[in-house]
Design a protein around this motif. Sequence first.
Motif, PDB file in Angstrom:
ATOM      1  N   ALA A  79      -5.744   9.960  -8.303  1.00 53.05           N
ATOM      2  CA  ALA A  79      -5.721   8.514  -8.074  1.00 53.05           C
ATOM      3  C   ALA A  79      -5.528   8.172  -6.607  1.00 53.05           C
ATOM      4  N   LEU A  80      -4.862   9.038  -5.859  1.00 53.48           N
ATOM      5  CA  LEU A  80      -4.637   8.753  -4.443  1.00 53.48           C
ATOM      6  C   LEU A  80      -5.952   8.697  -3.675  1.00 53.48           C
ATOM      7  N   GLY A  81      -6.902   9.561  -4.034  1.00 52.72           N
ATOM      8  CA  GLY A  81      -8.197   9.539  -3.362  1.00 52.72           C
ATOM      9  C   GLY A  81      -8.916   8.226  -3.567  1.00 52.72           C
ATOM     10  N   PHE A  82      -8.950   7.748  -4.800  1.00 51.82           N
ATOM     11  CA  PHE A  82      -9.654   6.495  -5.087  1.00 51.82           C
ATOM     12  C   PHE A  82      -8.873   5.288  -4.571  1.00 51.82           C
ATOM     13  N   ARG A  89      -8.720   6.591   8.293  1.00 49.89           N
ATOM     14  CA  ARG A  89      -7.413   5.972   8.485  1.00 49.89           C
ATOM     15  C   ARG A  89      -6.679   5.832   7.158  1.00 49.89           C
ATOM     16  N   ALA A  90      -7.410   5.368   6.137  1.00 49.79           N
ATOM     17  CA  ALA A  90      -6.792   5.205   4.812  1.00 49.79           C
ATOM     18  C   ALA A  90      -6.355   6.553   4.254  1.00 49.79           C
ATOM     19  N   ALA A  91      -7.199   7.575   4.447  1.00 47.80           N
ATOM     20  CA  ALA A  91      -6.852   8.913   3.958  1.00 47.80           C
ATOM     21  C   ALA A  91      -5.599   9.423   4.660  1.00 47.80           C
ATOM     22  N   ALA A  92      -5.510   9.179   5.978  1.00 50.91           N
ATOM     23  CA  ALA A  92      -4.333   9.627   6.723  1.00 50.91           C
ATOM     24  C   ALA A  92      -3.075   8.917   6.241  1.00 50.91           C
ATOM     25  N   LEU A  93      -3.189   7.609   5.978  1.00 51.70           N
ATOM     26  CA  LEU A  93      -2.038   6.838   5.515  1.00 51.70           C
ATOM     27  C   LEU A  93      -1.573   7.327   4.145  1.00 51.70           C
ATOM     28  N   VAL A  94      -2.507   7.442   3.220  1.00 53.08           N
ATOM     29  CA  VAL A  94      -2.163   7.848   1.861  1.00 53.08           C
ATOM     30  C   VAL A  94      -1.633   9.279   1.847  1.00 53.08           C
ATOM     31  N   THR A  95      -2.276  10.164   2.621  1.00 50.35           N
ATOM     32  CA  THR A  95      -1.828  11.554   2.673  1.00 50.35           C
ATOM     33  C   THR A  95      -0.423  11.654   3.264  1.00 50.35           C
ATOM     34  N   GLY A  96      -0.156  10.854   4.294  1.00 49.48           N
ATOM     35  CA  GLY A  96       1.176  10.866   4.897  1.00 49.48           C
ATOM     36  C   GLY A  96       2.250  10.425   3.922  1.00 49.48           C
ATOM     37  N   ALA A 123       5.216  12.891   2.444  1.00 47.68           N
ATOM     38  CA  ALA A 123       6.623  12.540   2.647  1.00 47.68           C
ATOM     39  C   ALA A 123       7.359  12.417   1.320  1.00 47.68           C
ATOM     40  N   VAL A 124       6.753  11.726   0.367  1.00 54.02           N
ATOM     41  CA  VAL A 124       7.412  11.511  -0.930  1.00 54.02           C
ATOM     42  C   VAL A 124       7.524  12.826  -1.694  1.00 54.02           C
ATOM     43  N   LEU A 125       6.454  13.625  -1.683  1.00 49.29           N
ATOM     44  CA  LEU A 125       6.483  14.871  -2.460  1.00 49.29           C
ATOM     45  C   LEU A 125       7.494  15.861  -1.876  1.00 49.29           C
ATOM     46  N   VAL A 126       7.539  15.963  -0.566  1.00 48.07           N
ATOM     47  CA  VAL A 126       8.532  16.851   0.053  1.00 48.07           C
ATOM     48  C   VAL A 126       9.945  16.370  -0.288  1.00 48.07           C
ATOM     49  N   ILE A 186       0.837  -1.195   0.000  1.00 47.39           N
ATOM     50  CA  ILE A 186       0.000   0.000   0.000  1.00 47.39           C
ATOM     51  C   ILE A 186       0.880   1.256   0.000  1.00 47.39           C
ATOM     52  N   VAL A 187       1.886   1.265   0.861  1.00 46.90           N
ATOM     53  CA  VAL A 187       2.796   2.405   0.934  1.00 46.90           C
ATOM     54  C   VAL A 187       3.567   2.560  -0.385  1.00 46.90           C
ATOM     55  N   LEU A 188       4.021   1.444  -0.931  1.00 46.96           N
ATOM     56  CA  LEU A 188       4.757   1.493  -2.199  1.00 46.96           C
ATOM     57  C   LEU A 188       3.874   2.034  -3.316  1.00 46.96           C
ATOM     58  N   GLY A 189       2.627   1.562  -3.370  1.00 40.80           N
ATOM     59  CA  GLY A 189       1.716   2.048  -4.407  1.00 40.80           C
ATOM     60  C   GLY A 189       1.460   3.531  -4.290  1.00 40.80           C
ATOM     61  N   ALA A 190       1.205   4.010  -3.055  1.00 39.79           N
ATOM     62  CA  ALA A 190       0.968   5.436  -2.860  1.00 39.79           C
ATOM     63  C   ALA A 190       2.198   6.252  -3.238  1.00 39.79           C
TER      64      ALA A 190
END
Length: 526
Positions: A307-310, A328-335, A339-342, A287-291
Amino acid sequence: MAVPLSPVRPPEAGPLEQRELRALDIIRRLGTIGALLLALGSLGAGAAPVLNPVQDIPVLRLFARIPTVSLAICFAGMGMLVVGWLLLGRFARPGRARLATRAQLTRTLVMWLTPLMFIPPLFSRDVYSYLAQSEIVHRGMDPYSLGPAQALGVADPLTSGVSNMWRETPAPYGPLFLKLGSWISAVVGDNIVAGVLLQRALALAGVALIIWALPRLAQRFGVEPATALWLGAANPLVLFHLVAGAHNEALGIGLMVAGLELGIRRLPVRVTGDTAPPLARGEVLFIVLGAAVITLGAAVKINAIIALGFFGVMIARRWHGRITDLLRAAALVTGVFAAVLVAVCLGTGLGFGWVGALGTPGLVRSWISPTAELANLGGVLGIALGLGNHTNALVSILQLAGTALAGLITAKFLWDSFRWRYRPIIGLGVSLGAFMMLHVAMQPWWLLWAVIPLAAAAGTSRFRVAASVASVALAFLAAPPGSTFDGRSFVVPQAYLAAALVVAVAMVVVWRRAPLLLKRDPQPVA
Protein backbone atom coordinates in the motif's frame (compact mmCIF):
# COMPACT_ATOMS: atom_id res chain seq x y z
CA MET A 1 -9.73 10.89 -16.27
CA ALA A 2 -10.98 12.18 -12.95
CA VAL A 3 -9.45 10.49 -9.95
CA PRO A 4 -10.77 12.13 -6.80
CA LEU A 5 -8.56 12.20 -3.74
CA SER A 6 -10.94 14.01 -1.42
CA PRO A 7 -14.64 13.56 -0.68
CA VAL A 8 -16.86 13.34 -3.75
CA ARG A 9 -20.54 12.83 -3.09
CA PRO A 10 -21.94 9.85 -5.04
CA PRO A 11 -25.29 10.34 -6.77
CA GLU A 12 -27.97 10.89 -4.18
CA ALA A 13 -30.29 7.99 -3.40
CA GLY A 14 -33.39 8.16 -1.25
CA PRO A 15 -34.07 6.14 1.91
CA LEU A 16 -35.70 2.73 1.75
CA GLU A 17 -39.47 2.74 1.72
CA GLN A 18 -41.57 0.92 4.31
CA ARG A 19 -41.86 -2.46 2.56
CA GLU A 20 -38.12 -2.43 1.84
CA LEU A 21 -37.42 -1.72 5.49
CA ARG A 22 -39.53 -4.75 6.43
CA ALA A 23 -37.55 -6.87 3.97
CA LEU A 24 -34.28 -5.50 5.37
CA ASP A 25 -35.42 -6.44 8.87
CA ILE A 26 -36.15 -10.00 7.74
CA ILE A 27 -32.75 -10.24 6.06
CA ARG A 28 -31.12 -9.08 9.29
CA ARG A 29 -32.97 -11.73 11.26
CA LEU A 30 -32.01 -14.43 8.76
CA GLY A 31 -28.33 -13.52 9.09
CA THR A 32 -28.55 -13.21 12.87
CA ILE A 33 -30.14 -16.66 13.18
CA GLY A 34 -27.40 -17.98 10.89
CA ALA A 35 -24.74 -16.43 13.14
CA LEU A 36 -26.39 -17.96 16.22
CA LEU A 37 -26.47 -21.39 14.58
CA LEU A 38 -22.81 -21.02 13.59
CA ALA A 39 -21.99 -20.07 17.19
CA LEU A 40 -23.84 -23.11 18.59
CA GLY A 41 -22.34 -25.47 16.05
CA SER A 42 -18.85 -24.22 16.85
CA LEU A 43 -19.14 -25.82 20.30
CA GLY A 44 -18.88 -29.23 18.64
CA ALA A 45 -17.43 -28.53 15.20
CA GLY A 46 -15.05 -25.66 15.93
CA ALA A 47 -11.33 -25.75 16.63
CA ALA A 48 -11.78 -26.11 20.38
CA PRO A 49 -8.76 -26.26 22.74
CA VAL A 50 -7.34 -29.70 23.47
CA LEU A 51 -8.62 -29.33 27.05
CA ASN A 52 -12.08 -28.20 26.02
CA PRO A 53 -13.84 -26.26 28.84
CA VAL A 54 -17.20 -26.79 27.13
CA GLN A 55 -17.02 -30.43 28.25
CA ASP A 56 -17.66 -29.23 31.81
CA ILE A 57 -20.72 -27.09 31.01
CA PRO A 58 -24.11 -28.84 31.23
CA VAL A 59 -26.23 -28.74 28.07
CA LEU A 60 -23.54 -27.01 26.00
CA ARG A 61 -21.25 -30.04 26.28
CA LEU A 62 -23.84 -32.00 24.32
CA PHE A 63 -22.66 -30.28 21.11
CA ALA A 64 -19.12 -31.60 21.63
CA ARG A 65 -20.52 -35.15 21.79
CA ILE A 66 -22.47 -34.92 18.54
CA PRO A 67 -19.89 -33.51 16.11
CA THR A 68 -21.82 -34.56 13.00
CA VAL A 69 -24.92 -32.66 14.10
CA SER A 70 -22.76 -29.73 15.20
CA LEU A 71 -21.15 -29.65 11.76
CA ALA A 72 -24.59 -29.63 10.10
CA ILE A 73 -25.64 -26.75 12.37
CA CYS A 74 -22.48 -24.85 11.36
CA PHE A 75 -23.12 -25.40 7.67
CA ALA A 76 -26.74 -24.27 8.09
CA GLY A 77 -25.59 -21.10 9.84
CA MET A 78 -23.01 -20.44 7.14
CA GLY A 79 -25.64 -20.90 4.45
CA MET A 80 -28.06 -18.49 6.12
CA LEU A 81 -25.36 -15.86 6.55
CA VAL A 82 -24.26 -16.15 2.92
CA VAL A 83 -27.83 -15.98 1.61
CA GLY A 84 -28.60 -13.07 3.93
CA TRP A 85 -25.50 -11.26 2.63
CA LEU A 86 -26.54 -11.79 -1.00
CA LEU A 87 -30.06 -10.53 -0.27
CA LEU A 88 -28.64 -7.55 1.60
CA GLY A 89 -26.71 -6.64 -1.54
CA ARG A 90 -30.02 -5.83 -3.20
CA PHE A 91 -30.31 -2.73 -1.01
CA ALA A 92 -26.67 -1.69 -1.49
CA ARG A 93 -26.63 -1.78 -5.29
CA PRO A 94 -25.59 1.50 -6.94
CA GLY A 95 -28.10 2.98 -9.34
CA ARG A 96 -31.15 2.21 -7.22
CA ALA A 97 -33.48 5.08 -6.41
CA ARG A 98 -33.42 3.94 -2.76
CA LEU A 99 -30.42 2.54 -0.90
CA ALA A 100 -29.71 1.32 2.59
CA THR A 101 -27.73 3.89 4.55
CA ARG A 102 -24.25 3.44 5.97
CA ALA A 103 -25.78 3.26 9.46
CA GLN A 104 -28.25 0.53 8.41
CA LEU A 105 -25.43 -1.54 6.90
CA THR A 106 -23.28 -1.07 9.99
CA ARG A 107 -26.09 -2.10 12.35
CA THR A 108 -26.72 -5.20 10.25
CA LEU A 109 -23.05 -6.12 10.34
CA VAL A 110 -22.89 -5.64 14.12
CA MET A 111 -25.96 -7.88 14.57
CA TRP A 112 -24.33 -10.61 12.50
CA LEU A 113 -20.89 -10.53 14.07
CA THR A 114 -21.95 -10.23 17.72
CA PRO A 115 -22.81 -13.97 18.17
CA LEU A 116 -19.40 -14.85 16.70
CA MET A 117 -17.41 -12.85 19.25
CA PHE A 118 -17.47 -15.39 22.10
CA ILE A 119 -17.13 -18.76 20.39
CA PRO A 120 -14.29 -21.25 19.85
CA PRO A 121 -12.16 -20.51 16.76
CA LEU A 122 -13.58 -21.71 13.47
CA PHE A 123 -12.05 -22.76 10.14
CA SER A 124 -8.45 -22.63 11.40
CA ARG A 125 -6.27 -23.23 14.45
CA ASP A 126 -4.00 -20.27 13.70
CA VAL A 127 -5.10 -18.40 16.80
CA TYR A 128 -3.40 -21.06 18.95
CA SER A 129 -0.19 -20.36 17.06
CA TYR A 130 -0.63 -16.68 17.88
CA LEU A 131 -0.97 -17.52 21.58
CA ALA A 132 2.06 -19.82 21.64
CA GLN A 133 4.29 -17.42 19.70
CA SER A 134 3.16 -14.52 21.89
CA GLU A 135 4.05 -16.54 24.99
CA ILE A 136 7.52 -17.11 23.54
CA VAL A 137 7.93 -13.32 23.35
CA HIS A 138 6.55 -12.89 26.85
CA ARG A 139 9.16 -15.31 28.20
CA GLY A 140 11.94 -13.29 26.58
CA MET A 141 12.82 -15.77 23.80
CA ASP A 142 13.09 -15.22 20.06
CA PRO A 143 9.94 -16.33 18.18
CA TYR A 144 11.77 -15.93 14.85
CA SER A 145 14.30 -18.66 15.59
CA LEU A 146 12.30 -21.02 17.83
CA GLY A 147 9.02 -22.78 17.27
CA PRO A 148 6.50 -23.41 20.08
CA ALA A 149 7.72 -26.97 20.63
CA GLN A 150 11.35 -25.93 21.14
CA ALA A 151 10.63 -22.78 23.16
CA LEU A 152 7.69 -23.89 25.32
CA GLY A 153 7.97 -27.66 25.22
CA VAL A 154 5.64 -30.21 23.67
CA ALA A 155 3.77 -30.69 26.97
CA ASP A 156 2.92 -27.01 27.36
CA PRO A 157 -0.85 -26.42 27.05
CA LEU A 158 -0.22 -23.59 24.59
CA THR A 159 1.84 -25.85 22.34
CA SER A 160 -0.80 -28.57 22.40
CA GLY A 161 -3.29 -26.36 20.59
CA VAL A 162 -0.94 -25.54 17.71
CA SER A 163 -1.33 -27.56 14.52
CA ASN A 164 1.41 -30.15 14.11
CA MET A 165 2.75 -28.46 10.97
CA TRP A 166 3.51 -25.23 12.87
CA ARG A 167 4.91 -26.55 16.16
CA GLU A 168 8.50 -26.52 14.94
CA THR A 169 8.38 -23.40 12.75
CA PRO A 170 9.26 -19.79 13.63
CA ALA A 171 6.64 -17.04 13.60
CA PRO A 172 6.09 -15.26 10.26
CA TYR A 173 4.26 -12.34 11.85
CA GLY A 174 5.47 -8.80 12.40
CA PRO A 175 6.92 -7.56 15.69
CA LEU A 176 3.99 -5.26 16.46
CA PHE A 177 1.52 -8.12 16.41
CA LEU A 178 3.66 -10.41 18.56
CA LYS A 179 4.34 -7.63 21.05
CA LEU A 180 0.61 -6.98 21.41
CA GLY A 181 0.17 -10.73 21.81
CA SER A 182 2.83 -10.82 24.55
CA TRP A 183 0.80 -8.30 26.53
CA ILE A 184 -2.18 -10.62 26.19
CA SER A 185 -0.02 -13.49 27.45
CA ALA A 186 1.02 -11.41 30.44
CA VAL A 187 -2.65 -10.94 31.34
CA VAL A 188 -4.06 -14.44 30.71
CA GLY A 189 -1.07 -16.72 31.28
CA ASP A 190 -1.96 -20.22 30.09
CA ASN A 191 -5.73 -19.55 30.15
CA ILE A 192 -6.36 -20.47 26.54
CA VAL A 193 -10.03 -19.44 26.49
CA ALA A 194 -9.25 -15.92 27.71
CA GLY A 195 -6.34 -15.75 25.29
CA VAL A 196 -8.55 -16.67 22.32
CA LEU A 197 -11.11 -14.04 23.31
CA LEU A 198 -8.47 -11.32 23.63
CA GLN A 199 -6.87 -12.31 20.31
CA ARG A 200 -10.33 -12.02 18.79
CA ALA A 201 -10.62 -8.57 20.37
CA LEU A 202 -7.49 -7.58 18.41
CA ALA A 203 -9.14 -8.89 15.25
CA LEU A 204 -12.33 -6.98 16.06
CA ALA A 205 -10.27 -3.79 16.44
CA GLY A 206 -9.08 -4.39 12.89
CA VAL A 207 -12.65 -5.00 11.68
CA ALA A 208 -13.71 -1.74 13.37
CA LEU A 209 -10.95 0.09 11.46
CA ILE A 210 -12.23 -1.45 8.22
CA ILE A 211 -15.80 -0.37 9.00
CA TRP A 212 -14.54 3.14 9.77
CA ALA A 213 -12.22 3.61 6.79
CA LEU A 214 -13.95 1.72 3.98
CA PRO A 215 -17.03 3.92 3.45
CA ARG A 216 -14.92 7.07 3.73
CA LEU A 217 -12.49 5.82 1.10
CA ALA A 218 -15.42 4.80 -1.09
CA GLN A 219 -16.92 8.27 -0.88
CA ARG A 220 -13.61 9.80 -1.92
CA PHE A 221 -13.51 7.58 -5.00
CA GLY A 222 -17.12 8.12 -6.04
CA VAL A 223 -18.46 4.72 -4.87
CA GLU A 224 -21.54 4.35 -2.70
CA PRO A 225 -20.39 3.88 0.93
CA ALA A 226 -23.14 1.32 1.51
CA THR A 227 -21.93 -0.71 -1.47
CA ALA A 228 -18.36 -0.72 -0.16
CA LEU A 229 -19.50 -1.72 3.34
CA TRP A 230 -21.62 -4.53 1.97
CA LEU A 231 -18.94 -5.98 -0.30
CA GLY A 232 -15.94 -5.34 1.92
CA ALA A 233 -16.92 -5.31 5.60
CA ALA A 234 -20.07 -7.46 5.63
CA ASN A 235 -18.47 -10.05 3.34
CA PRO A 236 -18.93 -13.64 4.61
CA LEU A 237 -15.15 -14.09 4.51
CA VAL A 238 -14.82 -11.29 7.06
CA LEU A 239 -17.43 -12.85 9.35
CA PHE A 240 -16.13 -16.40 9.02
CA HIS A 241 -12.38 -15.84 9.09
CA LEU A 242 -11.56 -12.42 10.52
CA VAL A 243 -14.17 -12.58 13.31
CA ALA A 244 -14.92 -16.27 13.94
CA GLY A 245 -11.41 -17.33 12.93
CA ALA A 246 -9.73 -14.39 14.73
CA HIS A 247 -7.09 -14.03 12.00
CA ASN A 248 -4.56 -11.24 12.32
CA GLU A 249 -5.29 -10.23 8.72
CA ALA A 250 -8.08 -8.17 10.30
CA LEU A 251 -5.64 -5.91 12.13
CA GLY A 252 -3.21 -5.73 9.20
CA ILE A 253 -5.90 -4.82 6.65
CA GLY A 254 -7.60 -2.46 9.10
CA LEU A 255 -4.40 -0.49 9.70
CA MET A 256 -3.68 -0.45 5.96
CA VAL A 257 -7.03 1.05 4.90
CA ALA A 258 -7.13 3.39 7.93
CA GLY A 259 -3.67 4.66 6.96
CA LEU A 260 -4.80 5.27 3.39
CA GLU A 261 -7.85 7.18 4.60
CA LEU A 262 -5.77 9.34 6.94
CA GLY A 263 -3.05 9.90 4.36
CA ILE A 264 -5.32 11.21 1.60
CA ARG A 265 -7.65 13.11 3.92
CA ARG A 266 -6.17 16.52 3.02
CA LEU A 267 -5.27 15.77 -0.60
CA PRO A 268 -7.42 17.82 -3.00
CA VAL A 269 -9.35 16.51 -5.99
CA ARG A 270 -7.18 16.66 -9.08
CA VAL A 271 -7.53 15.36 -12.65
CA THR A 272 -4.80 14.79 -15.20
CA GLY A 273 -3.74 18.03 -16.82
CA ASP A 274 -4.95 20.25 -13.98
CA THR A 275 -2.55 22.66 -12.34
CA ALA A 276 -1.54 21.37 -8.93
CA PRO A 277 -2.98 23.56 -6.14
CA PRO A 278 -0.74 24.77 -3.29
CA LEU A 279 -0.28 22.55 -0.27
CA ALA A 280 -3.33 22.47 1.98
CA ARG A 281 -3.01 23.14 5.67
CA GLY A 282 -1.89 19.99 7.47
CA GLU A 283 -1.49 18.06 4.23
CA VAL A 284 2.07 16.88 4.85
CA LEU A 285 1.24 16.00 8.45
CA PHE A 286 -1.59 13.72 7.35
CA ILE A 287 0.61 12.18 4.65
CA VAL A 288 3.21 11.30 7.28
CA LEU A 289 0.51 10.02 9.65
CA GLY A 290 -1.01 7.85 6.92
CA ALA A 291 2.34 6.36 5.96
CA ALA A 292 3.08 5.66 9.63
CA VAL A 293 -0.22 3.82 10.16
CA ILE A 294 0.26 1.76 6.99
CA THR A 295 3.73 0.84 8.27
CA LEU A 296 2.15 -0.36 11.51
CA GLY A 297 -0.07 -2.58 9.37
CA ALA A 298 3.05 -4.00 7.71
CA ALA A 299 4.48 -4.63 11.20
CA VAL A 300 1.50 -6.93 11.71
CA LYS A 301 1.44 -8.60 8.27
CA ILE A 302 4.05 -7.63 5.70
CA ASN A 303 1.47 -7.56 2.87
CA ALA A 304 0.44 -4.03 3.86
CA ILE A 305 3.79 -2.70 2.63
CA ILE A 306 2.45 -2.75 -0.94
CA ALA A 307 0.00 0.00 0.00
CA LEU A 308 2.90 2.38 0.59
CA GLY A 309 3.86 2.22 -3.08
CA PHE A 310 0.39 3.16 -4.28
CA PHE A 311 0.08 5.78 -1.56
CA GLY A 312 3.27 7.34 -2.93
CA VAL A 313 1.70 7.39 -6.40
CA MET A 314 -1.33 9.22 -5.01
CA ILE A 315 0.95 11.84 -3.47
CA ALA A 316 2.98 12.28 -6.68
CA ARG A 317 -0.15 12.70 -8.78
CA ARG A 318 -1.53 15.25 -6.33
CA TRP A 319 1.66 17.36 -6.63
CA HIS A 320 2.57 17.85 -10.31
CA GLY A 321 2.58 14.27 -11.64
CA ARG A 322 6.20 14.43 -12.74
CA ILE A 323 8.90 11.81 -12.31
CA THR A 324 10.61 14.12 -9.83
CA ASP A 325 7.38 14.24 -7.83
CA LEU A 326 7.26 10.45 -7.82
CA LEU A 327 10.83 10.31 -6.53
CA ARG A 328 10.09 12.92 -3.85
CA ALA A 329 6.97 11.05 -2.75
CA ALA A 330 8.87 7.75 -2.71
CA ALA A 331 11.62 9.32 -0.58
CA LEU A 332 9.07 10.74 1.87
CA VAL A 333 7.10 7.52 2.22
CA THR A 334 10.25 5.39 2.43
CA GLY A 335 11.69 7.65 5.11
CA VAL A 336 8.55 7.40 7.22
CA PHE A 337 8.42 3.64 6.69
CA ALA A 338 12.04 3.17 7.73
CA ALA A 339 11.74 5.38 10.80
CA VAL A 340 8.53 3.78 12.06
CA LEU A 341 9.62 0.21 11.33
CA VAL A 342 13.00 0.63 13.02
CA ALA A 343 11.22 2.17 16.01
CA VAL A 344 8.81 -0.78 16.19
CA CYS A 345 11.51 -3.43 15.75
CA LEU A 346 13.79 -1.89 18.36
CA GLY A 347 11.01 -0.74 20.68
CA THR A 348 9.49 -4.22 20.87
CA GLY A 349 12.91 -5.76 21.45
CA LEU A 350 12.29 -8.28 18.65
CA GLY A 351 14.66 -6.78 16.12
CA PHE A 352 14.60 -7.70 12.44
CA GLY A 353 14.59 -11.50 12.68
CA TRP A 354 11.03 -11.59 11.36
CA VAL A 355 12.28 -10.72 7.86
CA GLY A 356 14.03 -14.08 7.63
CA ALA A 357 10.91 -15.93 8.81
CA LEU A 358 8.53 -14.48 6.21
CA GLY A 359 8.78 -17.65 4.11
CA THR A 360 7.27 -19.84 6.86
CA PRO A 361 3.74 -19.95 5.33
CA GLY A 362 5.23 -21.38 2.13
CA LEU A 363 6.00 -24.63 3.97
CA VAL A 364 2.35 -25.60 3.47
CA ARG A 365 0.72 -26.15 0.08
CA SER A 366 -2.91 -25.18 -0.23
CA TRP A 367 -5.15 -27.20 -2.50
CA ILE A 368 -6.88 -24.02 -3.64
CA SER A 369 -3.62 -22.39 -4.73
CA PRO A 370 -3.16 -22.39 -8.53
CA THR A 371 0.62 -22.41 -8.05
CA ALA A 372 0.57 -25.41 -5.73
CA GLU A 373 -1.83 -27.36 -7.93
CA LEU A 374 0.31 -26.67 -10.99
CA ALA A 375 3.31 -28.06 -9.10
CA ASN A 376 1.31 -31.14 -8.10
CA LEU A 377 0.27 -31.65 -11.72
CA GLY A 378 3.89 -31.38 -12.81
CA GLY A 379 4.87 -33.98 -10.23
CA VAL A 380 2.20 -36.40 -11.45
CA LEU A 381 3.28 -35.93 -15.06
CA GLY A 382 6.90 -36.54 -14.06
CA ILE A 383 5.97 -39.83 -12.44
CA ALA A 384 3.84 -40.84 -15.45
CA LEU A 385 6.74 -40.11 -17.82
CA GLY A 386 9.22 -42.02 -15.67
CA LEU A 387 11.15 -38.90 -14.70
CA GLY A 388 10.51 -39.20 -10.98
CA ASN A 389 8.53 -37.13 -8.51
CA HIS A 390 9.88 -33.57 -8.56
CA THR A 391 6.92 -31.92 -6.88
CA ASN A 392 8.96 -30.27 -4.12
CA ALA A 393 11.38 -28.76 -6.61
CA LEU A 394 8.49 -27.53 -8.75
CA VAL A 395 6.85 -25.93 -5.72
CA SER A 396 10.00 -23.90 -5.03
CA ILE A 397 10.39 -22.91 -8.68
CA LEU A 398 6.74 -21.97 -9.18
CA GLN A 399 6.61 -20.05 -5.88
CA LEU A 400 9.57 -17.98 -7.03
CA ALA A 401 8.01 -17.52 -10.47
CA GLY A 402 4.66 -16.57 -8.93
CA THR A 403 6.27 -13.99 -6.66
CA ALA A 404 8.19 -12.54 -9.61
CA LEU A 405 5.02 -12.37 -11.71
CA ALA A 406 3.11 -10.68 -8.90
CA GLY A 407 5.99 -8.20 -8.59
CA LEU A 408 5.79 -7.43 -12.31
CA ILE A 409 2.02 -6.94 -12.07
CA THR A 410 2.54 -4.57 -9.16
CA ALA A 411 5.20 -2.60 -11.07
CA LYS A 412 2.87 -2.31 -14.07
CA PHE A 413 -0.04 -1.03 -11.98
CA LEU A 414 2.21 1.38 -10.10
CA TRP A 415 3.35 2.90 -13.38
CA ASP A 416 -0.10 2.84 -14.98
CA SER A 417 -1.60 4.45 -11.87
CA PHE A 418 1.07 7.14 -11.97
CA ARG A 419 0.21 7.78 -15.63
CA TRP A 420 -3.48 8.21 -14.65
CA ARG A 421 -4.66 5.02 -16.37
CA TYR A 422 -6.02 3.50 -13.13
CA ARG A 423 -7.00 4.68 -9.71
CA PRO A 424 -4.11 3.76 -7.43
CA ILE A 425 -6.37 1.97 -4.98
CA ILE A 426 -7.55 -0.32 -7.80
CA GLY A 427 -3.91 -1.04 -8.60
CA LEU A 428 -3.37 -1.81 -4.91
CA GLY A 429 -6.22 -4.32 -4.83
CA VAL A 430 -5.12 -6.06 -8.03
CA SER A 431 -1.49 -6.23 -6.88
CA LEU A 432 -2.39 -7.66 -3.48
CA GLY A 433 -4.69 -10.15 -5.18
CA ALA A 434 -1.83 -11.27 -7.44
CA PHE A 435 0.53 -11.87 -4.51
CA MET A 436 -2.16 -13.78 -2.60
CA MET A 437 -3.36 -15.98 -5.48
CA LEU A 438 0.15 -16.86 -6.70
CA HIS A 439 1.33 -18.04 -3.29
CA VAL A 440 1.52 -21.81 -2.73
CA ALA A 441 -0.15 -21.44 0.68
CA MET A 442 -3.09 -19.29 -0.47
CA GLN A 443 -6.02 -19.37 1.97
CA PRO A 444 -9.59 -18.13 1.42
CA TRP A 445 -9.23 -15.21 3.83
CA TRP A 446 -6.09 -13.98 2.07
CA LEU A 447 -8.26 -12.66 -0.78
CA LEU A 448 -9.66 -10.04 1.60
CA TRP A 449 -6.39 -8.14 1.11
CA ALA A 450 -7.63 -7.56 -2.45
CA VAL A 451 -11.40 -7.43 -2.01
CA ILE A 452 -11.48 -4.75 0.71
CA PRO A 453 -9.46 -2.04 -1.10
CA LEU A 454 -11.18 -2.87 -4.38
CA ALA A 455 -14.58 -2.49 -2.70
CA ALA A 456 -13.69 1.14 -2.02
CA ALA A 457 -13.01 2.04 -5.63
CA ALA A 458 -14.31 -0.51 -8.13
CA GLY A 459 -17.94 0.46 -8.51
CA THR A 460 -18.78 -1.49 -11.67
CA SER A 461 -21.45 -4.18 -11.64
CA ARG A 462 -19.06 -6.62 -13.35
CA PHE A 463 -16.62 -6.43 -10.45
CA ARG A 464 -19.37 -6.74 -7.85
CA VAL A 465 -20.73 -9.88 -9.49
CA ALA A 466 -17.28 -11.45 -9.82
CA ALA A 467 -16.34 -10.56 -6.23
CA SER A 468 -19.66 -11.89 -4.92
CA VAL A 469 -19.28 -15.21 -6.74
CA ALA A 470 -15.69 -15.59 -5.53
CA SER A 471 -16.63 -14.69 -1.94
CA VAL A 472 -19.48 -17.21 -1.83
CA ALA A 473 -17.33 -19.97 -3.33
CA LEU A 474 -14.39 -19.30 -0.99
CA ALA A 475 -16.70 -19.07 2.03
CA PHE A 476 -17.45 -22.80 1.79
CA LEU A 477 -13.95 -24.03 0.92
CA ALA A 478 -12.73 -24.04 4.53
CA ALA A 479 -14.81 -26.27 6.79
CA PRO A 480 -14.81 -26.02 10.61
CA PRO A 481 -11.82 -28.21 11.59
CA GLY A 482 -13.11 -29.46 14.90
CA SER A 483 -13.03 -33.18 14.12
CA THR A 484 -11.54 -35.70 11.71
CA PHE A 485 -14.66 -37.86 12.16
CA ASP A 486 -12.41 -40.92 12.48
CA GLY A 487 -12.11 -41.29 8.73
CA ARG A 488 -15.88 -41.48 8.19
CA SER A 489 -16.03 -39.74 4.80
CA PHE A 490 -19.82 -39.79 4.71
CA VAL A 491 -20.15 -37.36 7.61
CA VAL A 492 -19.40 -34.13 5.73
CA PRO A 493 -21.75 -34.83 2.76
CA GLN A 494 -24.52 -35.72 5.21
CA ALA A 495 -23.92 -32.49 7.14
CA TYR A 496 -24.04 -30.48 3.91
CA LEU A 497 -27.30 -32.16 2.88
CA ALA A 498 -28.96 -31.54 6.25
CA ALA A 499 -27.81 -27.92 6.20
CA ALA A 500 -29.12 -27.43 2.67
CA LEU A 501 -32.57 -28.63 3.75
CA VAL A 502 -32.57 -26.24 6.72
CA VAL A 503 -31.51 -23.30 4.56
CA ALA A 504 -34.16 -24.18 1.96
CA VAL A 505 -36.88 -24.12 4.64
CA ALA A 506 -35.53 -20.81 5.94
CA MET A 507 -35.67 -19.34 2.44
CA VAL A 508 -39.30 -20.38 2.02
CA VAL A 509 -40.15 -18.62 5.28
CA VAL A 510 -38.19 -15.50 4.25
CA TRP A 511 -39.86 -15.22 0.88
CA ARG A 512 -43.34 -15.79 2.34
CA ARG A 513 -42.78 -12.94 4.78
CA ALA A 514 -41.03 -10.66 2.28
CA PRO A 515 -42.35 -11.34 -1.26
CA LEU A 516 -40.45 -8.26 -2.40
CA LEU A 517 -37.25 -10.32 -2.34
CA LEU A 518 -38.65 -12.63 -5.02
CA LYS A 519 -39.33 -9.80 -7.44
CA ARG A 520 -36.81 -8.51 -9.92
CA ASP A 521 -35.38 -5.15 -8.90
CA PRO A 522 -36.73 -2.63 -11.41
CA GLN A 523 -34.05 -0.08 -10.62
CA PRO A 524 -31.10 0.31 -13.00
CA VAL A 525 -27.74 -1.07 -11.93
CA ALA A 526 -24.59 1.01 -12.37
